[in-house]
Design a protein around this motif. Structure first.
Motif, mmCIF file in Angstrom:
data_model
loop_
_atom_site.group_PDB
_atom_site.id
_atom_site.type_symbol
_atom_site.label_atom_id
_atom_site.label_comp_id
_atom_site.label_asym_id
_atom_site.label_seq_id
_atom_site.Cartn_x
_atom_site.Cartn_y
_atom_site.Cartn_z
ATOM 1 N N PHE A 350 0.828 -1.198 0.000
ATOM 2 C CA PHE A 350 0.000 0.000 0.000
ATOM 3 C C PHE A 350 0.866 1.252 0.000
ATOM 4 O O PHE A 350 2.096 1.200 0.140
ATOM 5 C CB PHE A 350 -0.913 0.001 1.239
ATOM 6 C CG PHE A 350 -0.138 -0.030 2.535
ATOM 7 C CD1 PHE A 350 0.195 1.137 3.195
ATOM 8 C CD2 PHE A 350 0.283 -1.245 3.072
ATOM 9 C CE1 PHE A 350 0.940 1.102 4.368
ATOM 10 C CE2 PHE A 350 1.023 -1.282 4.244
ATOM 11 C CZ PHE A 350 1.349 -0.113 4.895
ATOM 12 N N THR A 351 0.226 2.393 -0.186
ATOM 13 C CA THR A 351 0.889 3.686 -0.069
ATOM 14 C C THR A 351 0.263 4.471 1.073
ATOM 15 O O THR A 351 -0.892 4.241 1.445
ATOM 16 C CB THR A 351 0.781 4.497 -1.369
ATOM 17 O OG1 THR A 351 -0.606 4.673 -1.699
ATOM 18 C CG2 THR A 351 1.505 3.801 -2.504
ATOM 19 N N LEU A 352 1.041 5.390 1.617
ATOM 20 C CA LEU A 352 0.572 6.285 2.678
ATOM 21 C C LEU A 352 0.510 7.712 2.158
ATOM 22 O O LEU A 352 1.214 8.073 1.210
ATOM 23 C CB LEU A 352 1.512 6.233 3.892
ATOM 24 C CG LEU A 352 1.561 4.944 4.704
ATOM 25 C CD1 LEU A 352 2.676 5.026 5.744
ATOM 26 C CD2 LEU A 352 0.226 4.666 5.378
ATOM 27 N N GLN A 353 -0.312 8.526 2.783
ATOM 28 C CA GLN A 353 -0.267 9.959 2.535
ATOM 29 C C GLN A 353 0.908 10.563 3.312
ATOM 30 O O GLN A 353 1.369 9.990 4.299
ATOM 31 C CB GLN A 353 -1.579 10.614 2.986
ATOM 32 C CG GLN A 353 -2.793 10.154 2.190
ATOM 33 C CD GLN A 353 -4.083 10.758 2.704
ATOM 34 O OE1 GLN A 353 -4.100 11.530 3.671
ATOM 35 N NE2 GLN A 353 -5.191 10.419 2.066
ATOM 36 N N HIS A 354 1.399 11.706 2.854
ATOM 37 C CA HIS A 354 2.486 12.363 3.568
ATOM 38 C C HIS A 354 2.057 12.661 5.009
ATOM 39 O O HIS A 354 1.003 13.248 5.256
ATOM 40 C CB HIS A 354 2.863 13.672 2.874
ATOM 41 C CG HIS A 354 3.491 13.480 1.528
ATOM 42 N ND1 HIS A 354 2.764 13.150 0.403
ATOM 43 C CD2 HIS A 354 4.789 13.562 1.136
ATOM 44 C CE1 HIS A 354 3.593 13.044 -0.634
ATOM 45 N NE2 HIS A 354 4.819 13.289 -0.219
ATOM 46 N N GLY A 355 2.869 12.241 5.948
ATOM 47 C CA GLY A 355 2.572 12.471 7.358
ATOM 48 C C GLY A 355 1.658 11.449 7.988
ATOM 49 O O GLY A 355 1.388 11.504 9.191
ATOM 50 N N GLU A 356 1.200 10.475 7.206
ATOM 51 C CA GLU A 356 0.262 9.474 7.728
ATOM 52 C C GLU A 356 0.997 8.369 8.482
ATOM 53 O O GLU A 356 2.102 7.969 8.120
ATOM 54 C CB GLU A 356 -0.537 8.870 6.586
ATOM 55 C CG GLU A 356 -1.628 7.910 7.039
ATOM 56 C CD GLU A 356 -2.447 7.373 5.887
ATOM 57 O OE1 GLU A 356 -3.447 6.691 6.162
ATOM 58 O OE2 GLU A 356 -2.076 7.614 4.727
ATOM 59 N N THR A 357 0.351 7.882 9.531
ATOM 60 C CA THR A 357 0.894 6.807 10.356
ATOM 61 C C THR A 357 -0.013 5.591 10.272
ATOM 62 O O THR A 357 -1.237 5.714 10.290
ATOM 63 C CB THR A 357 1.013 7.252 11.823
ATOM 64 O OG1 THR A 357 1.881 8.385 11.909
ATOM 65 C CG2 THR A 357 1.566 6.130 12.698
ATOM 66 N N MET A 358 0.603 4.420 10.173
ATOM 67 C CA MET A 358 -0.169 3.178 10.165
ATOM 68 C C MET A 358 0.485 2.154 11.076
ATOM 69 O O MET A 358 1.717 2.042 11.110
ATOM 70 C CB MET A 358 -0.287 2.618 8.750
ATOM 71 C CG MET A 358 -1.145 1.360 8.662
ATOM 72 S SD MET A 358 -1.396 0.806 6.955
ATOM 73 C CE MET A 358 -2.509 2.077 6.375
ATOM 74 N N LEU A 359 -0.336 1.424 11.800
ATOM 75 C CA LEU A 359 0.136 0.332 12.655
ATOM 76 C C LEU A 359 -0.057 -0.975 11.914
ATOM 77 O O LEU A 359 -1.158 -1.293 11.462
ATOM 78 C CB LEU A 359 -0.644 0.322 13.978
ATOM 79 C CG LEU A 359 -0.281 -0.798 14.952
ATOM 80 C CD1 LEU A 359 1.183 -0.694 15.388
ATOM 81 C CD2 LEU A 359 -1.203 -0.751 16.174
ATOM 82 N N LEU A 360 1.015 -1.750 11.794
ATOM 83 C CA LEU A 360 1.007 -2.983 11.014
ATOM 84 C C LEU A 360 1.479 -4.155 11.851
ATOM 85 O O LEU A 360 2.184 -3.975 12.852
ATOM 86 C CB LEU A 360 1.928 -2.833 9.800
ATOM 87 C CG LEU A 360 1.548 -1.724 8.822
ATOM 88 C CD1 LEU A 360 2.747 -1.291 8.029
ATOM 89 C CD2 LEU A 360 0.436 -2.196 7.901
ATOM 90 N N ALA A 361 1.136 -5.350 11.407
ATOM 91 C CA ALA A 361 1.593 -6.593 12.036
ATOM 92 C C ALA A 361 1.317 -6.607 13.535
ATOM 93 O O ALA A 361 2.111 -7.119 14.320
ATOM 94 C CB ALA A 361 3.090 -6.807 11.768
ATOM 95 N N ASP A 362 0.176 -6.025 13.913
ATOM 96 C CA ASP A 362 -0.179 -5.955 15.325
ATOM 97 C C ASP A 362 -0.869 -7.245 15.747
ATOM 98 O O ASP A 362 -1.964 -7.560 15.295
ATOM 99 C CB ASP A 362 -1.093 -4.749 15.559
ATOM 100 C CG ASP A 362 -1.430 -4.542 17.024
ATOM 101 O OD1 ASP A 362 -0.852 -5.255 17.864
ATOM 102 O OD2 ASP A 362 -2.251 -3.669 17.336
ATOM 103 N N LYS A 363 -0.219 -8.000 16.615
ATOM 104 C CA LYS A 363 -0.757 -9.297 17.041
ATOM 105 C C LYS A 363 -1.985 -9.149 17.939
ATOM 106 O O LYS A 363 -2.798 -10.052 18.073
ATOM 107 C CB LYS A 363 0.305 -10.101 17.786
ATOM 108 C CG LYS A 363 1.299 -10.840 16.891
ATOM 109 C CD LYS A 363 2.312 -9.914 16.263
ATOM 110 C CE LYS A 363 3.382 -10.683 15.499
ATOM 111 N NZ LYS A 363 4.349 -9.761 14.841
ATOM 112 N N LYS A 364 -2.133 -7.964 18.545
ATOM 113 C CA LYS A 364 -3.239 -7.774 19.486
ATOM 114 C C LYS A 364 -4.545 -7.433 18.786
ATOM 115 O O LYS A 364 -5.606 -7.946 19.138
ATOM 116 C CB LYS A 364 -2.889 -6.656 20.475
ATOM 117 C CG LYS A 364 -1.771 -7.011 21.441
ATOM 118 C CD LYS A 364 -1.543 -5.867 22.415
ATOM 119 C CE LYS A 364 -0.456 -6.229 23.427
ATOM 120 N NZ LYS A 364 -0.204 -5.111 24.384
#
Length: 375
Positions: A350-364
């Motif tokens: 995927f792509t992100l917008q400038h300044g965007e934050t994403m949480l990935l591979a979160d087991k919880k």
């Protein structure tokens, strides 16, 4: 294509004792590095290549500022969101081009940071940024480490280096390719670790007064080159970074052309990676740029080669380096993913917008949290 191993080998060990193997060393000849001659996908850029690129018609189609705000919106980085690493998974924030803040296992790492308004030796001979940085260096949270892929101006920015050094001083450790430590020393940076391909350093990063975490930084190959002026071509190395924490693994491709043996070997030794950052821009005209830059379809292949669970597209949407339309990397990535899925591959790239934050591979909470354009 079969790539023969060089007779010069280096032995190394990973966190998995089953993966202790022979690998090809970086090649240094007469004071300059080169890509292995067995990589038939490589051609060293020449003066003629630069002239041809200069006179190739651009399809960038950069619109007005208002249209850029609509098509490439910038998010002002949320200091609370990036204030600390997540309890689980990997948090990724894109600042534009190849600059990311990657947070996992208690540590915060910057990749190829550039917060300046242009990249180059001077504003009149560089590339102006057409999307601004979403925050300043002063607005960054605590950063433990920086990884640098190579010396090109769009990946190594002296003003940004000096700003980070002033803010964090000796609390910040820099991981750089062989041949670059002296450059950082002249810039006033104190804590610099210089590595060749497949070399690693095990770091106990101090998280608090009484706590630390063990993270390994492996400098891994890439098909590229280095230069900052007319006389230092390939005097420093280039590469990718495979960063292994106690719970998560992150891959940063930096800047590279596609060579299947390179990335399959990285995947075999360190994969699967929880998250990878892979370039998708500056690939046209392909005849001139393919040795040093991948296009989106090749980026998808790298995702598969290194066995990544999630990948974010970088090296696009910030500087006019290639001749493709400014939105082409994102659109061509969608097409490449559609083709891969038709072939039966389920790929999260995927792509992100400038300044965007994403949480990935979160087991919880599951695989992915946050915005991001799912391609």
């Amino acid at each position: 294509m079969k790539i023969e191993k060089s007779s010069t080998k280096v032995r190394f060990g990973t966190l998995d004792p089953r993966k202790v193997e022979d690998v090809t060393k970086s090649v240094l000849e007469h004071g300059r590095y080169r890509n292995p001659r067995s990589w038939d996908t490589w051609r060293q850029p020449s003066f003629i290549t630069a002239i041809k690129l200069m006179f190739t018609r651009s399809q960038n189609g950069l619109p007005s500022k208002q249209e850029l705000e609509r098509t490439l919106p910038m998010n002002v980085t949320n200091g609370t969101v990036i204030g600390s690493p997540p309890d689980s998974g990997i948090k990724v924030t894109w600042f534009g081009h190849a600059s990311l803040l990657v947070q996992f296992d208690g540590v915060s790492i910057l990749t190829d940071p550039i917060f300046s308004s242009f990249c180059g030796p001077a504003s009149l001979v560089g590339y102006k940024r057409y999307r601004p940085a979403p925050c300043t260096v002063e607005e960054l949270p605590k950063v433990h480490a920086v990884v640098i892929s190579h010396s090109h101006f769009d990946h190594l920015d002296l003003p940004t280096v000096k700003q980070l050094n002033r803010k964090f001083k000796s609390d910040l450790r820099w991981f750089v390719p062989s041949g670059m430590k002296s450059w950082f020393t002249r810039a006033g940076v104190e804590d610099v670790v210089e590595l060749i391909w497949w070399e690693d350093t095990c770091n106990y990063i101090q998280l608090g007064r009484d706590t630390s975490t063990r993270v390994r930084f492996f400098f891994t190959p890439a098909q590229h080159w280095s230069m900052r002026n007319g006389i230092d071509t390939n005097k420093s190395l280039w590469g990718s970074w495979s960063i292994l924490g106690p719970n998560n693994r992150f891959f940063f491709a930096g800047d590279t052309g596609y060579c299947s043996n390179v990335f399959k070997e990285i995947g075999q030794k360190f994969g699967p990676f929880d998250v990878a950052a892979i370039p998708i821009g500056a690939y046209k005209p392909k005849a001139l740029l393919s040795p040093q830059h991948v296009d989106p379809s090749e980026a998808v292949q790298i995702h598969s080669d290194i066995q990544a669970r999630h990948s974010v597209g970088i090296h696009w949407g910030t500087f006019e380096l290639g001749k493709e339309h400014y939105l082409a990397p994102r659109e061509d990535l969608k097409k490449a993913l559609e083709k891969a899925r038709l072939d039966g591959h389920n790929i999260d790239f995927f792509t992100l917008q400038h300044g965007e934050t994403m949480l990935l591979a979160d087991k919880k909470t599951g695989n992915r949290e946050g915005g991001g354009e799912s391609n």
